[in-house]
Design a protein around this motif. Structure first.
Motif, mmCIF file in Angstrom:
data_model
loop_
_atom_site.group_PDB
_atom_site.id
_atom_site.type_symbol
_atom_site.label_atom_id
_atom_site.label_comp_id
_atom_site.label_asym_id
_atom_site.label_seq_id
_atom_site.Cartn_x
_atom_site.Cartn_y
_atom_site.Cartn_z
ATOM 1 N N ILE A 14 0.838 -1.202 0.000
ATOM 2 C CA ILE A 14 0.000 0.000 0.000
ATOM 3 C C ILE A 14 0.871 1.249 0.000
ATOM 4 C CG2 ILE A 14 -1.608 1.343 1.415
ATOM 5 C CD1 ILE A 14 -2.836 -1.402 2.255
ATOM 6 N N GLU A 15 1.937 1.212 0.779
ATOM 7 C CA GLU A 15 2.852 2.353 0.853
ATOM 8 C C GLU A 15 3.480 2.644 -0.510
ATOM 9 O OE1 GLU A 15 6.752 3.590 3.508
ATOM 10 O OE2 GLU A 15 5.401 2.027 4.256
ATOM 11 N N ARG A 17 2.284 1.727 -3.530
ATOM 12 C CA ARG A 17 1.206 2.138 -4.431
ATOM 13 C C ARG A 17 0.850 3.604 -4.199
ATOM 14 N NH1 ARG A 17 1.823 0.350 -8.230
ATOM 15 N NH2 ARG A 17 0.300 1.093 -9.567
ATOM 16 N N THR A 18 0.766 3.992 -2.922
ATOM 17 C CA THR A 18 0.402 5.361 -2.564
ATOM 18 C C THR A 18 1.413 6.340 -3.134
ATOM 19 O OG1 THR A 18 -0.631 4.565 -0.545
ATOM 20 C CG2 THR A 18 -0.117 6.902 -0.638
ATOM 21 N N ASN A 21 0.844 6.536 -6.951
ATOM 22 C CA ASN A 21 -0.386 7.260 -7.270
ATOM 23 C C ASN A 21 -0.244 8.752 -6.986
ATOM 24 O OD1 ASN A 21 -1.686 4.972 -8.143
ATOM 25 N ND2 ASN A 21 -2.697 4.583 -6.194
ATOM 26 N N LYS A 22 0.477 9.072 -5.925
ATOM 27 C CA LYS A 22 0.698 10.477 -5.574
ATOM 28 C C LYS A 22 1.499 11.173 -6.671
ATOM 29 C CE LYS A 22 2.254 13.314 -1.713
ATOM 30 N NZ LYS A 22 2.892 13.320 -0.395
ATOM 31 N N VAL A 66 -6.274 6.105 -10.819
ATOM 32 C CA VAL A 66 -6.045 7.251 -9.947
ATOM 33 C C VAL A 66 -7.255 8.182 -9.963
ATOM 34 C CG1 VAL A 66 -4.540 9.217 -9.468
ATOM 35 C CG2 VAL A 66 -3.581 7.088 -10.304
#
Length: 88
Positions: A14-15, A17-18, A21-22, A66
Motif C-alpha cells: 500500500i505504501e 502504491r500510494t 499514485n501520488k 487514480v
C-alpha cells in the motif's frame, strides 16, 4: 500496526502504491495547471498544445485507477470549451 506477515506485506504494498499514485496525481495536476495558465494568458495555440499534452496524461491516470473516467472526461470537456471561448 500490522501483526501478521501478510498484513505487514500488505502495508508495504500500500505504501509503494500510494507513492506511485501520488506522483501520478501530481503530474496530472501540473499538466492541468499549464493549460489553465495558457488560457489565462489568452494564447489559444499555447492552450491547445498544453491540452494535447495534458489529455493523454489524464487518461493514463484513469487507466491506472487514480481518477474516475467521468472526472477526466469532464475536465477535458470544460477545458476544451474554455479554449474555444478564447477565439470568440
Amino acid at each position: 500496526m500490522a501483526n501478521t506477515p501478510s498484513a505487514k506485506k500488505a502495508a508495504r504494498k500500500i505504501e509503494r502504491r500510494t507513492a506511485i499514485n501520488k506522483a501520478r496525481r501530481t503530474r496530472v495536476r501540473t499538466h492541468l495547471r499549464k493549460v489553465e495558465e495558457a488560457i489565462a494568458s489568452g494564447d489559444q495555440s499555447a492552450a491547445n498544445d498544453a491540452l494535447k499534452t495534458a489529455q493523454p496524461e489524464l487518461m493514463r491516470a484513469v487507466t491506472k485507477g487514480v481518477f474516475h473516467r467521468n472526472l477526466a472526461a469532464r475536465k477535458i470537456s470544460r477545458l476544451n470549451a474554455r479554449i474555444k471561448a478564447l477565439s470568440a
